[in-house]
Design an enzyme around this catalytic site. Structure first.
Site, PDB file in Angstrom:
ATOM      1  N   SER A   1      -3.297   3.830  -1.505  1.00  0.00           N
ATOM      2  CA  SER A   1      -1.989   3.175  -1.588  1.00  0.00           C
ATOM      3  C   SER A   1      -0.894   4.232  -1.529  1.00  0.00           C
ATOM      4  O   SER A   1      -0.775   5.078  -2.420  1.00  0.00           O
ATOM      5  CB  SER A   1      -1.890   2.382  -2.898  1.00  0.00           C
TER       6      SER A   1
ATOM      7  N   GLY B   1      -0.240   3.172 -11.319  1.00  0.00           N
ATOM      8  CA  GLY B   1      -0.634   3.808 -12.580  1.00  0.00           C
ATOM      9  C   GLY B   1      -0.790   2.863 -13.757  1.00  0.00           C
ATOM     10  O   GLY B   1      -0.770   3.301 -14.908  1.00  0.00           O
TER      11      GLY B   1
ATOM     12  N   MET C   1       8.099  -3.959  -1.663  1.00  0.00           N
ATOM     13  CA  MET C   1       8.679  -4.695  -2.801  1.00  0.00           C
ATOM     14  C   MET C   1      10.156  -4.951  -2.544  1.00  0.00           C
ATOM     15  O   MET C   1      10.847  -4.088  -2.000  1.00  0.00           O
ATOM     16  CB  MET C   1       8.518  -3.875  -4.082  1.00  0.00           C
TER      17      MET C   1
ATOM     18  N   MET D   1      -5.407  -8.918  -7.151  1.00  0.00           N
ATOM     19  CA  MET D   1      -4.624  -7.950  -7.935  1.00  0.00           C
ATOM     20  C   MET D   1      -5.241  -7.796  -9.322  1.00  0.00           C
ATOM     21  O   MET D   1      -5.477  -8.797 -10.010  1.00  0.00           O
ATOM     22  CB  MET D   1      -3.179  -8.423  -8.092  1.00  0.00           C
TER      23      MET D   1
ATOM     24  N   ASP E   1       2.687  -0.680   0.206  1.00  0.00           N
ATOM     25  CA  ASP E   1       3.294  -1.628  -0.736  1.00  0.00           C
ATOM     26  C   ASP E   1       4.770  -1.855  -0.426  1.00  0.00           C
ATOM     27  O   ASP E   1       5.565  -0.912  -0.417  1.00  0.00           O
ATOM     28  CB  ASP E   1       3.140  -1.091  -2.165  1.00  0.00           C
TER      29      ASP E   1
ATOM     30  N   GLY F   1       4.101  -4.175  -9.175  1.00  0.00           N
ATOM     31  CA  GLY F   1       5.415  -3.582  -9.449  1.00  0.00           C
ATOM     32  C   GLY F   1       5.379  -2.065  -9.503  1.00  0.00           C
ATOM     33  O   GLY F   1       6.275  -1.409  -8.992  1.00  0.00           O
TER      34      GLY F   1
ATOM     35  N   GLY G   1      -4.137   4.093  -5.696  1.00  0.00           N
ATOM     36  CA  GLY G   1      -2.968   4.962  -5.544  1.00  0.00           C
ATOM     37  C   GLY G   1      -3.077   6.197  -6.404  1.00  0.00           C
ATOM     38  O   GLY G   1      -3.439   7.277  -5.937  1.00  0.00           O
ATOM     39  N   SER G   2      -2.808   6.053  -7.706  1.00  0.00           N
ATOM     40  CA  SER G   2      -2.745   7.229  -8.574  1.00  0.00           C
ATOM     41  C   SER G   2      -4.094   7.951  -8.678  1.00  0.00           C
ATOM     42  O   SER G   2      -4.123   9.172  -8.810  1.00  0.00           O
ATOM     43  CB  SER G   2      -2.223   6.854  -9.954  1.00  0.00           C
TER      44      SER G   2
ATOM     45  N   GLY H   1      -5.067  -2.197  -7.980  1.00  0.00           N
ATOM     46  CA  GLY H   1      -4.458  -2.005  -9.291  1.00  0.00           C
ATOM     47  C   GLY H   1      -5.403  -1.387 -10.308  1.00  0.00           C
ATOM     48  O   GLY H   1      -6.392  -1.990 -10.696  1.00  0.00           O
ATOM     49  N   GLY H   2      -5.084  -0.144 -10.692  1.00  0.00           N
ATOM     50  CA  GLY H   2      -5.869   0.526 -11.733  1.00  0.00           C
ATOM     51  C   GLY H   2      -7.279   0.893 -11.310  1.00  0.00           C
ATOM     52  O   GLY H   2      -8.184   0.987 -12.149  1.00  0.00           O
TER      53      GLY H   2
ATOM     54  N   MET I   1       5.019  -7.743  -1.341  1.00  0.00           N
ATOM     55  CA  MET I   1       5.370  -8.323  -2.647  1.00  0.00           C
ATOM     56  C   MET I   1       6.823  -8.750  -2.539  1.00  0.00           C
ATOM     57  O   MET I   1       7.723  -8.136  -3.121  1.00  0.00           O
ATOM     58  CB  MET I   1       5.135  -7.283  -3.743  1.00  0.00           C
TER      59      MET I   1
HETATM   60  C1  DX5 Z   1       1.049  -2.406  -7.445  1.00  0.00           C
HETATM   61  C2  DX5 Z   1       0.716  -2.036  -6.014  1.00  0.00           C
HETATM   62  C3  DX5 Z   1      -0.499  -1.197  -5.940  1.00  0.00           C
HETATM   63  C4  DX5 Z   1      -0.362   0.141  -6.610  1.00  0.00           C
HETATM   64  C5  DX5 Z   1      -1.715   0.703  -6.910  1.00  0.00           C
HETATM   65  O1  DX5 Z   1       2.141  -3.237  -7.473  1.00  0.00           O
HETATM   66  O2  DX5 Z   1       0.491  -3.191  -5.261  1.00  0.00           O
HETATM   67  O3  DX5 Z   1      -0.936  -1.054  -4.597  1.00  0.00           O
HETATM   68  O4  DX5 Z   1       0.365   1.049  -5.842  1.00  0.00           O
HETATM   69  O5  DX5 Z   1      -1.569   1.840  -7.669  1.00  0.00           O
HETATM   70  P1  DX5 Z   1      -2.684   2.292  -8.687  1.00  0.00           P
HETATM   71  O6  DX5 Z   1      -3.939   2.493  -7.912  1.00  0.00           O
HETATM   72  O7  DX5 Z   1      -2.144   3.542  -9.277  1.00  0.00           O
HETATM   73  O8  DX5 Z   1      -2.811   1.184  -9.699  1.00  0.00           O
HETATM   74 ZN    ZN Z   2      -0.592  -2.985  -3.343  1.00  0.00          ZN
END
Ligand code: DX5
Ligand code: ZN
Length: 242
Positions: free
Chosen positions: A34, A171, A63, A163, A61, A168, A223-224, A202-203, A94
């Site tokens: 991500s 991390g 938003m 999700m 992503d 939003g 992502g993180s 997510g996570g 989103m």
């Molecule tokens: C959250 C995003 C995710 C997010 C994932 O709103 O849709 O794609 O960037 O990040 P991690 O993997 O750090 O939860």
């Molecule tokens: Zn996402």
């Protein structure tokens, strides 16, 4: 300075048809880094780097400050990074009223365009427009949303995005109850003999990713875990090996 041209990048063989081995571990799971957790000051460089390291998809992503209380990037940025890689883009919208923006995201070079069932506006119309534009529609659902809410979309989409955090921010902590919906999706997809892919977002890390693989997920978005790792290739390979 980003080096050009990017057409010379050697991505190696597609993971789908070739099982690579590190020790005795097969790297066959799909991973979608991500970009939200990437260094946006060096976005182009990151896209090239993560593609070379073996990303199967790039998760982007979007938003709007309405559907979620945060704002990221728009179709113009996707368009600017599109020539840098051949890795398919999964654009995660989103946003409210996605039906108003489908042409823009289709023109940006997104491959999959995923919209939320909870978004204000006409979700059915958005799915139809994605298909008409020649792109692959995806449907996403937030942790509090029951799987039954998206069931009727399953034959119409190419991807279900489960999700495991409230969208939003990157991390956040993985919500295990939300991940259980992967199993519901997998069961229905198998019963109906559909080819719909399941992505989770997510996570995700080595521990939570394993839970999701056991539930039958196809693609781990992370992502993180990837961008915060000292060795991004190792982090991605670990997720592929689960
Ligand atoms: C959250 C995003 C995710 C997010 C994932 O709103 O849709 O794609 O960037 O990040 P991690 O993997 O750090 O939860
Ligand atoms: Zn996402």
């Amino acid at each position: 300075m980003i080096e050009l041209p990017f057409n010379n990048i050697d991505y190696g063989p597609p993971v789908k048809s070739v099982i690579c081995h590190i020790g005795y571990v097969a790297l066959v799971g799909k991973v979608s880094p991500s970009l939200f957790s990437a260094d946006f000051a060096n976005l182009g460089r990151v896209v090239v780097e993560i593609s070379k390291l073996g990303a199967d998809f790039l998760h982007i992503d979007i938003m709007d400050g309405s559907f979620v209380p945060n704002i990221t990037i728009g179709p113009g940025v996707i368009k600017s990074i599109r020539p840098l890689t051949r890795v398919p883009f999964i654009t995660h919208l989103m946003i409210d009223h996605p039906e108003r923006m489908i042409e823009n995201f289709a023109d940006s070079g997104s491959d999959y365009i995923t919209i939320h069932i909870e978004a204000k506006g006409d979700v059915g119309e958005a799915v139809k427009k994605i298909r008409q534009s020649g792109k692959k529609p995806g449907i996403a659902l937030n942790p509090p949303t029951a799987f039954s809410k998206i069931e009727r979309f399953l034959p119409l989409v190419d991807l279900v995005l489960v999700m495991t955090v409230n969208p939003g921010w990157p991390g956040q902590k993985f919500i295990p109850e939300a991940a259980a919906k992967i199993r519901e999706a997998k069961t229905l997809i198998t019963e109906e003999e559909l080819t719909t892919l399941i992505e989770v977002d997510g996570g995700i890390n080595a521990e939570t990713g394993k839970i999701c693989r056991n539930f039958g997920v196809d693609i781990l978005a992370a992502g993180s875990w990837i961008f915060g790792a000292p060795d991004r290739k190792k982090a991605m390979d670990e997720l592929k090996s689960l």
